[in-house]
Motif scaffolding. Structure first.
Motif, PDB file in Angstrom:
ATOM      1  N   ASN A   5     108.390 106.259 -40.331  1.00  0.00           N
ATOM      2  CA  ASN A   5     107.399 107.303 -40.043  1.00  0.00           C
ATOM      3  C   ASN A   5     106.674 107.817 -41.278  1.00  0.00           C
ATOM      4  O   ASN A   5     106.257 108.964 -41.337  1.00  0.00           O
ATOM      5  N   LYS A   6     106.520 106.970 -42.257  1.00  0.00           N
ATOM      6  CA  LYS A   6     105.736 107.332 -43.422  1.00  0.00           C
ATOM      7  C   LYS A   6     104.244 107.141 -43.109  1.00  0.00           C
ATOM      8  O   LYS A   6     103.860 106.202 -42.414  1.00  0.00           O
ATOM      9  N   ASP A   7     103.409 108.022 -43.616  1.00  0.00           N
ATOM     10  CA  ASP A   7     101.964 107.821 -43.554  1.00  0.00           C
ATOM     11  C   ASP A   7     101.586 106.815 -44.636  1.00  0.00           C
ATOM     12  O   ASP A   7     101.938 106.996 -45.806  1.00  0.00           O
ATOM     13  N   ILE A   8     100.847 105.787 -44.252  1.00  0.00           N
ATOM     14  CA  ILE A   8     100.552 104.682 -45.160  1.00  0.00           C
ATOM     15  C   ILE A   8      99.042 104.547 -45.288  1.00  0.00           C
ATOM     16  O   ILE A   8      98.323 104.501 -44.285  1.00  0.00           O
ATOM     17  N   LEU A   9      98.556 104.462 -46.516  1.00  0.00           N
ATOM     18  CA  LEU A   9      97.152 104.195 -46.808  1.00  0.00           C
ATOM     19  C   LEU A   9      97.033 102.776 -47.347  1.00  0.00           C
ATOM     20  O   LEU A   9      97.775 102.381 -48.253  1.00  0.00           O
ATOM     21  N   ILE A  10      96.107 102.018 -46.804  1.00  0.00           N
ATOM     22  CA  ILE A  10      95.836 100.659 -47.256  1.00  0.00           C
ATOM     23  C   ILE A  10      94.451 100.645 -47.889  1.00  0.00           C
ATOM     24  O   ILE A  10      93.488 101.133 -47.289  1.00  0.00           O
ATOM     25  N   LEU A  11      94.336 100.103 -49.076  1.00  0.00           N
ATOM     26  CA  LEU A  11      93.047  99.957 -49.745  1.00  0.00           C
ATOM     27  C   LEU A  11      92.543  98.543 -49.513  1.00  0.00           C
ATOM     28  O   LEU A  11      93.163  97.573 -49.951  1.00  0.00           O
ATOM     29  N   GLY A 137      82.942 102.634 -46.551  1.00  0.00           N
ATOM     30  CA  GLY A 137      82.239 103.478 -47.500  1.00  0.00           C
ATOM     31  C   GLY A 137      83.142 104.440 -48.243  1.00  0.00           C
ATOM     32  O   GLY A 137      82.688 105.481 -48.732  1.00  0.00           O
ATOM     33  N   GLN A 138      84.422 104.092 -48.353  1.00  0.00           N
ATOM     34  CA  GLN A 138      85.400 104.953 -49.033  1.00  0.00           C
ATOM     35  C   GLN A 138      85.946 104.195 -50.244  1.00  0.00           C
ATOM     36  O   GLN A 138      86.965 103.529 -50.176  1.00  0.00           O
ATOM     37  N   LYS A 139      85.227 104.302 -51.350  1.00  0.00           N
ATOM     38  CA  LYS A 139      85.589 103.597 -52.573  1.00  0.00           C
ATOM     39  C   LYS A 139      86.520 104.455 -53.413  1.00  0.00           C
ATOM     40  O   LYS A 139      86.116 105.483 -53.959  1.00  0.00           O
ATOM     41  N   ALA A 140      87.760 104.040 -53.526  1.00  0.00           N
ATOM     42  CA  ALA A 140      88.748 104.820 -54.281  1.00  0.00           C
ATOM     43  C   ALA A 140      88.470 104.730 -55.780  1.00  0.00           C
ATOM     44  O   ALA A 140      88.145 103.657 -56.292  1.00  0.00           O
ATOM     45  N   HIS A 141      88.618 105.863 -56.470  1.00  0.00           N
ATOM     46  CA  HIS A 141      88.469 105.843 -57.929  1.00  0.00           C
ATOM     47  C   HIS A 141      89.696 106.388 -58.652  1.00  0.00           C
ATOM     48  O   HIS A 141      89.875 106.139 -59.841  1.00  0.00           O
ATOM     49  N   THR A 142      90.558 107.141 -57.948  1.00  0.00           N
ATOM     50  CA  THR A 142      91.755 107.698 -58.575  1.00  0.00           C
ATOM     51  C   THR A 142      92.896 107.720 -57.561  1.00  0.00           C
ATOM     52  O   THR A 142      92.681 108.054 -56.391  1.00  0.00           O
ATOM     53  N   ILE A 143      94.094 107.376 -58.019  1.00  0.00           N
ATOM     54  CA  ILE A 143      95.304 107.534 -57.211  1.00  0.00           C
ATOM     55  C   ILE A 143      96.284 108.365 -58.021  1.00  0.00           C
ATOM     56  O   ILE A 143      96.626 108.014 -59.155  1.00  0.00           O
ATOM     57  N   GLU A 144      96.718 109.473 -57.451  1.00  0.00           N
ATOM     58  CA  GLU A 144      97.681 110.358 -58.110  1.00  0.00           C
ATOM     59  C   GLU A 144      99.010 110.281 -57.365  1.00  0.00           C
ATOM     60  O   GLU A 144      99.062 110.468 -56.146  1.00  0.00           O
ATOM     61  N   PHE A 145     100.071 110.006 -58.118  1.00  0.00           N
ATOM     62  CA  PHE A 145     101.408 109.888 -57.550  1.00  0.00           C
ATOM     63  C   PHE A 145     102.246 111.090 -57.960  1.00  0.00           C
ATOM     64  O   PHE A 145     102.157 111.573 -59.097  1.00  0.00           O
ATOM     65  N   SER A 146     103.067 111.561 -57.036  1.00  0.00           N
ATOM     66  CA  SER A 146     103.998 112.647 -57.349  1.00  0.00           C
ATOM     67  C   SER A 146     105.244 112.466 -56.496  1.00  0.00           C
ATOM     68  O   SER A 146     105.301 111.585 -55.624  1.00  0.00           O
ATOM     69  N   ALA A 147     106.228 113.330 -56.714  1.00  0.00           N
ATOM     70  CA  ALA A 147     107.455 113.249 -55.925  1.00  0.00           C
ATOM     71  C   ALA A 147     107.199 113.532 -54.448  1.00  0.00           C
ATOM     72  O   ALA A 147     107.952 113.086 -53.577  1.00  0.00           O
ATOM     73  N   SER A 148     106.125 114.268 -54.162  1.00  0.00           N
ATOM     74  CA  SER A 148     105.854 114.636 -52.766  1.00  0.00           C
ATOM     75  C   SER A 148     104.948 113.664 -52.042  1.00  0.00           C
ATOM     76  O   SER A 148     104.792 113.758 -50.822  1.00  0.00           O
ATOM     77  N   VAL A 150     101.286 110.786 -52.312  1.00  0.00           N
ATOM     78  CA  VAL A 150     100.177 110.115 -52.976  1.00  0.00           C
ATOM     79  C   VAL A 150      98.877 110.794 -52.563  1.00  0.00           C
ATOM     80  O   VAL A 150      98.696 111.149 -51.392  1.00  0.00           O
ATOM     81  N   VAL A 151      97.978 110.959 -53.518  1.00  0.00           N
ATOM     82  CA  VAL A 151      96.624 111.424 -53.233  1.00  0.00           C
ATOM     83  C   VAL A 151      95.657 110.334 -53.703  1.00  0.00           C
ATOM     84  O   VAL A 151      95.678 109.947 -54.879  1.00  0.00           O
ATOM     85  N   VAL A 152      94.846 109.835 -52.773  1.00  0.00           N
ATOM     86  CA  VAL A 152      93.827 108.841 -53.109  1.00  0.00           C
ATOM     87  C   VAL A 152      92.477 109.537 -53.045  1.00  0.00           C
ATOM     88  O   VAL A 152      92.091 110.087 -51.999  1.00  0.00           O
ATOM     89  N   LYS A 153      91.764 109.518 -54.152  1.00  0.00           N
ATOM     90  CA  LYS A 153      90.457 110.164 -54.227  1.00  0.00           C
ATOM     91  C   LYS A 153      89.368 109.100 -54.170  1.00  0.00           C
ATOM     92  O   LYS A 153      89.380 108.137 -54.934  1.00  0.00           O
ATOM     93  N   THR A 154      88.439 109.276 -53.254  1.00  0.00           N
ATOM     94  CA  THR A 154      87.274 108.400 -53.159  1.00  0.00           C
ATOM     95  C   THR A 154      86.052 109.189 -53.609  1.00  0.00           C
ATOM     96  O   THR A 154      86.139 110.364 -53.967  1.00  0.00           O
ATOM     97  N   PHE A 159      92.455 111.665 -49.701  1.00  0.00           N
ATOM     98  CA  PHE A 159      93.384 111.278 -48.643  1.00  0.00           C
ATOM     99  C   PHE A 159      94.804 111.395 -49.175  1.00  0.00           C
ATOM    100  O   PHE A 159      95.075 111.007 -50.315  1.00  0.00           O
ATOM    101  N   THR A 160      95.697 111.905 -48.363  1.00  0.00           N
ATOM    102  CA  THR A 160      97.104 112.015 -48.752  1.00  0.00           C
ATOM    103  C   THR A 160      97.937 111.074 -47.909  1.00  0.00           C
ATOM    104  O   THR A 160      97.610 110.759 -46.758  1.00  0.00           O
ATOM    105  N   ALA A 161      99.022 110.606 -48.481  1.00  0.00           N
ATOM    106  CA  ALA A 161      99.929 109.701 -47.788  1.00  0.00           C
ATOM    107  C   ALA A 161     101.263 109.700 -48.517  1.00  0.00           C
ATOM    108  O   ALA A 161     101.421 110.334 -49.572  1.00  0.00           O
ATOM    109  N   ASP A 162     102.210 108.995 -47.942  1.00  0.00           N
ATOM    110  CA  ASP A 162     103.499 108.796 -48.593  1.00  0.00           C
ATOM    111  C   ASP A 162     103.521 107.492 -49.387  1.00  0.00           C
ATOM    112  O   ASP A 162     104.201 107.381 -50.406  1.00  0.00           O
TER     113      ASP A 162
END
Length: 353
Positions: A5-11, A137-148, A150-154, A159-162
């Motif tokens: 049940n993890k939220d998953i982002l695919i690029l 039309g969602q071109k990612a430029h930054t991915i930030e990882f933390s213990a809680s 992932v944040v993907v910035k386009t 967008f947030t995910a696990d």
């Protein structure tokens, strides 16, 4: 390994990304796909010529050994058709010698094409996804990882995910997306030295009303050491009355405009076919090195398939929150459509545990 049940982002909404999304949704997982382009398919793109002839600008052929791909096609009820290949080819060994018509040996490993064009597979996978799964039309430029998570910035949203799964070519991934914190230098160096399948290819295609090249003294198969076209093949769909030729143009012509590319190709092909080649009904081409969503020039010279399939890609990164997938990363047939399917299957096997 990843929990349920993890939220998953695919690029990337190419073959790997869409196959993975399809499998994950079948398993009840929450998944979104972010695609930089305004179309899906990545390096699989079938263009309809003016007369309706489908011309492949990207991935085209598969073989019997590509069992992961053929199994997926069977599952989706998509057929394949053998690549037409006569028993002869036009061969041009030297600029100082005339082209020759040579006999080809028996083909023990035939090639096939996807019925309806390669994009049919892409569209069928997309049609089986839940609405709004794929966001173009969602071109990612930054991915930030933390213990809680992932944040993907386009360029437009965050967008947030696990878990995030990149299906971009590895070199493009590390060139175009900033990672916070940074990925290990060993990995980024490997990615920069991993050749991008089709990254510097130029593919072209002509459509015709008749396959004139099938006469006894001609062939639609061409091999030339002189160029600028070094390979060409019959690209017809006989059952539908579509006839075409498709080939590869030297990458040196990437900076030439489309009309200029067409002119040099026709100049070469007239040596073999005379005025008949000028009876084409449409011309299309694709310069993959100018597709920024596929390739950015790094200035690093790489051999074909260099570091494709490297074992390091089948590790998890960023605290087990990042998978690096895609055709170049597969353990079998990397750099091919089959490799893209195998890579998707490998990630799915990790995420469903």
């Amino acid at each position: 390994m990843a929990e349920h049940n993890k939220d998953i982002l695919i690029l990337g909404a190419g073959l790997c990304g869409l196959t993975l999304a399809y499998r994950l949704q079948q398993a009840g997982k929450a998944v979104r796909v972010l695609e930089a382009r305004q179309r899906i398919g990545g390096r699989m793109e079938t263009i309809a010529a003016k007369d309706g002839t489908p011309i492949e600008m990207g991935a085209t052929w598969l073989g019997e050994k590509h069992t992961a791909l053929t199994a997926l096609l069977d599952e989706l009820n998509i057929g394949i058709t053998g690549q037409y290949l006569s028993d002869r080819a036009i061969y041009e060994p030297l600029s100082t010698s005339p082209p020759q018509l040579v006999q080809l040996p028996a083909n023990d490993a035939p090639s096939y094409r996807i019925d309806g064009g390669s994009s049919r597979l892409i569209n069928e996978l997309a049609s089986r996804l839940a609405p709004a799964t794929v966001l173009c039309g969602q071109k990612a430029h930054t991915i930030e990882f933390s213990a809680s998570g992932v944040v993907v910035k386009t360029e437009a949203e965050e967008f947030t995910a696990d878990i995030v799964v990149s299906t971009l070519p590895p070199q493009l991934l590390v060139q175009s997306i900033a990672m916070v914190p940074e990925l290990p230098e060993e990995l980024t160096s490997l990615a920069m030295h991993t050749q991008t399948w089709m990254g510097q290819s130029i593919k072209f295609g002509f459509s015709f009303s008749e396959p004139f090249w099938r006469s006894p003294r001609l062939s639609g198969t061409l091999f030339s050491n002189v160029g600028p076209v070094n390979e060409m093949y019959d690209h017809s769909r006989d059952g539908d009355g579509y006839y075409g030729l498709k080939g590869f143009l030297s990458g040196a012509y990437a900076s030439v405009d489309q009309e200029g590319r067409k002119a040099v190709i026709l100049q070469q092909l007239r040596k073999y076919y005379g005025a008949a080649i000028d009876q084409y009904t449409d011309y299309q081409d694709r310069v993959w090195s100018t597709e920024a969503e596929t390739f950015l020039n790094s200035g690093i010279g790489l051999l074909p398939h260099q570091n494709n399939g490297h074992a390091q890609y089948r590790q998890l990164f960023a605290g087990d929150r990042l998978f690096i997938a895609g055709s170049e990363t597969a353990d079998q047939f990397p750099g091919y459509m089959d490799g893209a399917v195998r890579s998707a299957t490998w990630v799915f096997d990790q995420l469903r545990q």
